[in-house]
Design an enzyme around this catalytic site. Structure first.
Site, PDB file in Angstrom:
ATOM      1  N   HIS A 308       0.859  -1.192   0.000  1.00  0.00           N
ATOM      2  CA  HIS A 308       0.000   0.000   0.000  1.00  0.00           C
ATOM      3  C   HIS A 308       0.886   1.230   0.000  1.00  0.00           C
ATOM      4  O   HIS A 308       1.944   1.219   0.625  1.00  0.00           O
ATOM      5  CB  HIS A 308      -0.902   0.008   1.243  1.00  0.00           C
ATOM      6  CG  HIS A 308      -2.052   0.943   1.112  1.00  0.00           C
ATOM      7  ND1 HIS A 308      -1.952   2.280   1.407  1.00  0.00           N
ATOM      8  CD2 HIS A 308      -3.318   0.731   0.673  1.00  0.00           C
ATOM      9  CE1 HIS A 308      -3.117   2.851   1.171  1.00  0.00           C
ATOM     10  NE2 HIS A 308      -3.961   1.948   0.718  1.00  0.00           N
ATOM     11  N   ASP A 366      -7.927  -5.332   0.289  1.00  0.00           N
ATOM     12  CA  ASP A 366      -8.481  -6.157  -0.780  1.00  0.00           C
ATOM     13  C   ASP A 366      -8.044  -7.615  -0.724  1.00  0.00           C
ATOM     14  O   ASP A 366      -8.533  -8.432  -1.497  1.00  0.00           O
ATOM     15  CB  ASP A 366      -8.102  -5.563  -2.148  1.00  0.00           C
ATOM     16  CG  ASP A 366      -8.907  -4.316  -2.433  1.00  0.00           C
ATOM     17  OD1 ASP A 366     -10.054  -4.264  -1.972  1.00  0.00           O
ATOM     18  OD2 ASP A 366      -8.386  -3.406  -3.088  1.00  0.00           O
TER      19      ASP A 366
HETATM   20  N1  CMC Z   1       4.040  -7.550  -5.062  1.00  0.00           N
HETATM   21  C1  CMC Z   1       5.386  -7.533  -5.282  1.00  0.00           C
HETATM   22  N2  CMC Z   1       6.162  -6.440  -5.109  1.00  0.00           N
HETATM   23  C2  CMC Z   1       5.563  -5.320  -4.711  1.00  0.00           C
HETATM   24  C3  CMC Z   1       4.175  -5.263  -4.469  1.00  0.00           C
HETATM   25  C4  CMC Z   1       3.415  -6.433  -4.658  1.00  0.00           C
HETATM   26  N3  CMC Z   1       2.101  -6.416  -4.443  1.00  0.00           N
HETATM   27  N4  CMC Z   1       3.840  -4.002  -4.082  1.00  0.00           N
HETATM   28  C5  CMC Z   1       4.969  -3.304  -4.087  1.00  0.00           C
HETATM   29  N5  CMC Z   1       6.024  -4.090  -4.452  1.00  0.00           N
HETATM   30  C6  CMC Z   1       7.455  -3.712  -4.514  1.00  0.00           C
HETATM   31  C7  CMC Z   1       7.755  -2.885  -5.763  1.00  0.00           C
HETATM   32  O1  CMC Z   1       8.171  -3.719  -6.825  1.00  0.00           O
HETATM   33  C8  CMC Z   1       8.864  -1.989  -5.263  1.00  0.00           C
HETATM   34  O2  CMC Z   1      10.046  -2.757  -5.205  1.00  0.00           O
HETATM   35  P1  CMC Z   1      11.487  -2.054  -5.481  1.00  0.00           P
HETATM   36  O3  CMC Z   1      11.649  -1.027  -4.395  1.00  0.00           O
HETATM   37  O4  CMC Z   1      12.484  -3.161  -5.427  1.00  0.00           O
HETATM   38  O5  CMC Z   1      11.384  -1.425  -6.852  1.00  0.00           O
HETATM   39  C9  CMC Z   1       8.460  -1.690  -3.811  1.00  0.00           C
HETATM   40  O6  CMC Z   1       7.691  -2.832  -3.406  1.00  0.00           O
HETATM   41  C10 CMC Z   1       7.628  -0.415  -3.651  1.00  0.00           C
HETATM   42  O7  CMC Z   1       6.505  -0.531  -4.526  1.00  0.00           O
HETATM   43  P2  CMC Z   1       5.867   0.687  -5.324  1.00  0.00           P
HETATM   44  O8  CMC Z   1       5.163   0.164  -6.511  1.00  0.00           O
HETATM   45  O9  CMC Z   1       6.909   1.763  -5.539  1.00  0.00           O
HETATM   46  O10 CMC Z   1       4.840   1.219  -4.241  1.00  0.00           O
HETATM   47  P3  CMC Z   1       3.614   2.149  -4.509  1.00  0.00           P
HETATM   48  O11 CMC Z   1       3.340   2.858  -3.242  1.00  0.00           O
HETATM   49  O12 CMC Z   1       3.844   2.988  -5.719  1.00  0.00           O
HETATM   50  O13 CMC Z   1       2.417   1.129  -4.868  1.00  0.00           O
HETATM   51  C11 CMC Z   1       0.593  -0.358  -4.636  1.00  0.00           C
HETATM   52  C12 CMC Z   1       1.440   0.740  -3.972  1.00  0.00           C
HETATM   53  C13 CMC Z   1      -0.629  -0.638  -3.778  1.00  0.00           C
HETATM   54  C14 CMC Z   1       0.094   0.152  -5.997  1.00  0.00           C
HETATM   55  C15 CMC Z   1       1.449  -1.624  -4.816  1.00  0.00           C
HETATM   56  O14 CMC Z   1       1.872  -2.104  -3.552  1.00  0.00           O
HETATM   57  C16 CMC Z   1       0.711  -2.726  -5.594  1.00  0.00           C
HETATM   58  O15 CMC Z   1       0.724  -2.712  -6.825  1.00  0.00           O
HETATM   59  N6  CMC Z   1       0.028  -3.681  -4.881  1.00  0.00           N
HETATM   60  C17 CMC Z   1      -0.769  -4.685  -5.532  1.00  0.00           C
HETATM   61  C18 CMC Z   1      -2.114  -4.104  -5.948  1.00  0.00           C
HETATM   62  C19 CMC Z   1      -3.038  -3.900  -4.767  1.00  0.00           C
HETATM   63  O16 CMC Z   1      -3.210  -4.769  -3.929  1.00  0.00           O
HETATM   64  N7  CMC Z   1      -3.698  -2.731  -4.744  1.00  0.00           N
HETATM   65  C20 CMC Z   1      -4.718  -2.411  -3.729  1.00  0.00           C
HETATM   66  C21 CMC Z   1      -4.291  -1.293  -2.838  1.00  0.00           C
HETATM   67  S1  CMC Z   1      -5.350  -1.208  -1.376  1.00  0.00           S
HETATM   68  C22 CMC Z   1      -6.904  -0.778  -1.966  1.00  0.00           C
HETATM   69  C23 CMC Z   1      -6.982   0.636  -2.327  1.00  0.00           C
HETATM   70  O17 CMC Z   1      -6.829   1.512  -1.469  1.00  0.00           O
HETATM   71  O18 CMC Z   1      -7.232   0.895  -3.501  1.00  0.00           O
END
Ligand code: CMC
Length: 431
Positions: A308, A366
Site C-alpha cells: 500500500h 483487498d
Molecule cells: N508484489 C510484489 N512487489 C511489490 C508489491 C506487490 N504487491 N507491491 C509493491 N512491491 C514492490 C515494488 O516492486 C517496489 O520494489 P522495489 O523497491 O524493489 O522497486 C516496492 O515494493 C515499492 O513498490 P511501489 O510500486 O513503488 O509502491 P507504490 O506505493 O507505488 O504502490 C501499490 C502501492 C498498492 C500500488 C502496490 O503495492 C501494488 O501494486 N500492490 C498490488 C495491488 C493492490 O493490492 N492494490 C490495492 C491497494 S489497497 C486498496 C486501495 O486503497 O485501492
C-alpha cells in the site's frame, strides 16, 4: 496555524525565500510551496505524489506507519464494531455522529431515493451482456446528470445535499441493474422497507418467480465490508473526483470519473485480481513459485492485495476483514473454504519473506474482501462495483468539502517538459 518556517536558498544566486510550514491536527506538517514559482521560477517535482499533500481535509486521517485509520477522528475499529454503513456515511459527510432524529431523516432520504428513472434503466439494453459492470456503472452514473438539470447547481447547498442522497441511494440500484443485465434476468425494483445492504442483496438475488428472503448474516457482513471501504482520504479515485469536480463539472460526472479511476488493479480492481490470483495459484505447493514471480523484476506479476502506498504496517482494515472472514465463513457453514486457507498460507509465507519484510509489504483491504464477497454469492466481476458503492460516500464527502470551501481553485498541476525544444514545421516534401 504556522509555527515553523523553512528558508529556501537558491545556491547559484544566493536568493532566499521563506516557505511556511502548516500544521494539521495529526500527522506530518506540510511545506507550503505556493510562492516557489513566483519567487524562484521553480515548480516542485513529485511524480506519483509520493510527498505531496494535494489539499486540506477534515474527513479522514491515516497513519501508515502505525496502521491507524480515523474517520472524523473515530478509529475504524470502533466504527466497524459499533456503527453501521449509513451512520458512517452520515459521519463522513456531516462531520459528526448523528442524533436519533438526524439518522432517521438521513436514512429516510436515502431509502426514498432508491428508484432510478425508467429511461435510465433502458440504457442497459445498449450494453453487450458480457460488458464489465464497472463500464456500465461509470457510464450510467455519468448519464444521471441528464435527468437532474433542476437540482445540479453546485453552489446551492440544498442541491448538493439532494445530489448526495440521490447518488448514495441509487448506486446500488444501478449496480444491481448491471448485474441483472449480465445474467439476462429481469431487473428487480428496490424495496424501501429494507435496510441499505438488505435491499442491495434483494435487488441482486431476487427473481420475480420466487420468494427471496435476505439472509441477515450476509447483510451484516456486507454492511461491515461497506464501512471498511467507505473512505480512505486522498486515494487515486477520491483525488480524481476532486480534480474533476474542481472544474465545476456536475457531481455525477465527477463520481463517474472516480469510478473509472477505482477500476484499475493497483486500486479498487485489486479485489477482483486477488481472487483471480488465488485461483491461478491453486494450491499451497505453488506459493513459492508465485512468490518468486512477484519478486522477479522482469516479471510484471505482483502479489495482488499486498502493499500500500500509505500503510507500511498492517492495513487496519485487512486485520478486521481477516477476523471477519473466519466468522462469516463459519456462520455461512463455509469454514473449509479452500481459497481462504490458501490466502492465509500465502500471507504467512510472504510475511516471513525478506523481500516483503524489507519493503514493508503487508496484506491490504483487498486481500481478504473478495473471499467474503464470493462466500456471500457476489460474482468476481462485481467485486470492484461493491467497492464503488461503498466508496461513493467518501467521494461525496470529499466533493462536498471541496465545493463548500470558498478558497477552492481548479486543480491544475504543472510538468517538467522533456520534449523537443522549439523547432520549425517541415513541409511534407522535405521530410
Ligand atoms: N508484489 C510484489 N512487489 C511489490 C508489491 C506487490 N504487491 N507491491 C509493491 N512491491 C514492490 C515494488 O516492486 C517496489 O520494489 P522495489 O523497491 O524493489 O522497486 C516496492 O515494493 C515499492 O513498490 P511501489 O510500486 O513503488 O509502491 P507504490 O506505493 O507505488 O504502490 C501499490 C502501492 C498498492 C500500488 C502496490 O503495492 C501494488 O501494486 N500492490 C498490488 C495491488 C493492490 O493490492 N492494490 C490495492 C491497494 S489497497 C486498496 C486501495 O486503497 O485501492
Amino acid at each position: 496555524m504556522s509555527e515553523k518556517k523553512f528558508e529556501l536558498t537558491d545556491l547559484s544566486t544566493g536568493k532566499k525565500s521563506v516557505a511556511e510550514v502548516k500544521n494539521g491536527t495529526l500527522g506530518p506538517s506540510v511545506l507550503s510551496v505556493a510562492n516557489l514559482n513566483k519567487e524562484h521560477g521553480l515548480f516542485t517535482f513529485d511524480p506519483g505524489f509520493m510527498a505531496t499533500a494535494s489539499c486540506e481535509s477534515k474527513i479522514t486521517f491515516i497513519d501508515g506507519d502505525e496502521g491507524v485509520l480515523l474517520h472524523r477522528g473515530i478509529p475504524i475499529e470502533q466504527l466497524a464494531e459499533k456503527s453501521n454503513f449509513l451512520e458512517v456515511a452520515y459521519l463522513l459527510i456531516n462531520g459528526e455522529l448523528p442524533t436519533n432524529d438526524q439518522i432517521g431523516e438521513f436514512t429516510h432520504a436515502i431509502q426514498y431515493h432508491t428508484m432510478i428513472n425508467e429511461s435510465l434503466l433502458r440504457f442497459f439494453n445498449g450494453f453487450q451482456y458480457n460488458a464489465h459492470p464497472m463500464a456500465m456503472l461509470s457510464g450510467v452514473v455519468a448519464s444521471m446528470a441528464a435527468f437532474y438539470h433542476d437540482s445540479m447547481d453546485i453552489h446551492n447547498p440544498r442541491h448538493r445535499e439532494i445530489f448526495a442522497h440521490r447518488i448514495i441511494a441509487k448506486i446500488p440500484t444501478i449496480a444491481a441493474a448491471a448485474y441483472k443485465h449480465a445474467l439476462g434476468q429481469p431487473f428487480v425494483y428496490p424495496r424501501n422497507d429494507l435496510d441499505y445492504c438488505s435491499n442491495l442483496l434483494h435487488m441482486f438475488f431476487a427473481v420475480p418467480c420466487e420468494q427471496y428472503n435476505v439472509d441477515p448474516v450476509t447483510a451484516q457482513a456486507l454492511d461491515l465490508l461497506f464501512i471498511l471501504h467507505a473512505d480512505h482520504e486522498q486515494n487515486a479515485s477520491t483525488s480524481t473526483v476532486r480534480l474533476a469536480g474542481s472544474t465545476g463539472a456536475n457531481p455525477y460526472a465527477a463520481i463517474s470519473a472516480g469510478i473509472s479511476a477505482l477500476w484499475g488493479p493497483a486500486h479498487g480492481g485489486a479485489n477482483e485480481a486477488v481472487l483471480a490470483m488465488l485461483e491461478q495459484i491453486g494450491t499451497v505447493e505453488n506459493v513459492p513459485k508465485f512468490l518468486a514471480k512477484a519478486k522477479d523484476k522482469n516479471d510484471n506479476f505482483r502479489l495482488m492485495g499486498f502493499g500500500h502506498r500509505v500503510y507500511k504496517n498492517f492495513d487496519p482494515r485487512a486485520t478486521i476483514i481477516r477476523a471477519m472472514c473466519h466468522k462469516v465463513l463459519a456462520k455461512l457453514g463455509k469454514s473449509d473454504n479452500p481459497l481462504f486457507e490458501l490466502a492465509l498460507k500465502l500471507e504467512e509465507i510472504a510475511l516471513k519473506d525478506e523481500y516483503f519484510v524489507e519493503r514493508k509489504l503487508y496484506p491490504n483491504v483487498d486481500f481478504y474482501s473478495g473471499i467474503i464477497y464470493s462466500a456471500i454469492g457476489i460474482p468476481q466481476s462485481m467485486f470492484t462495483v461493491m467497492f464503488a458503492i461503498a466508496r461513493t460516500v467518501g467521494w461525496v464527502a470529499h466533493w462536498q468539502e471541496m465545493i463548500a470551501d470558498p478558497a477552492m481553485k481548479i486543480s491544475r498541476p504543472r510538468q517538467l517538459y522533456t520534449g523537443s525544444p522549439r523547432r520549425d514545421y517541415v513541409e511534407m516534401s522535405k521530410r
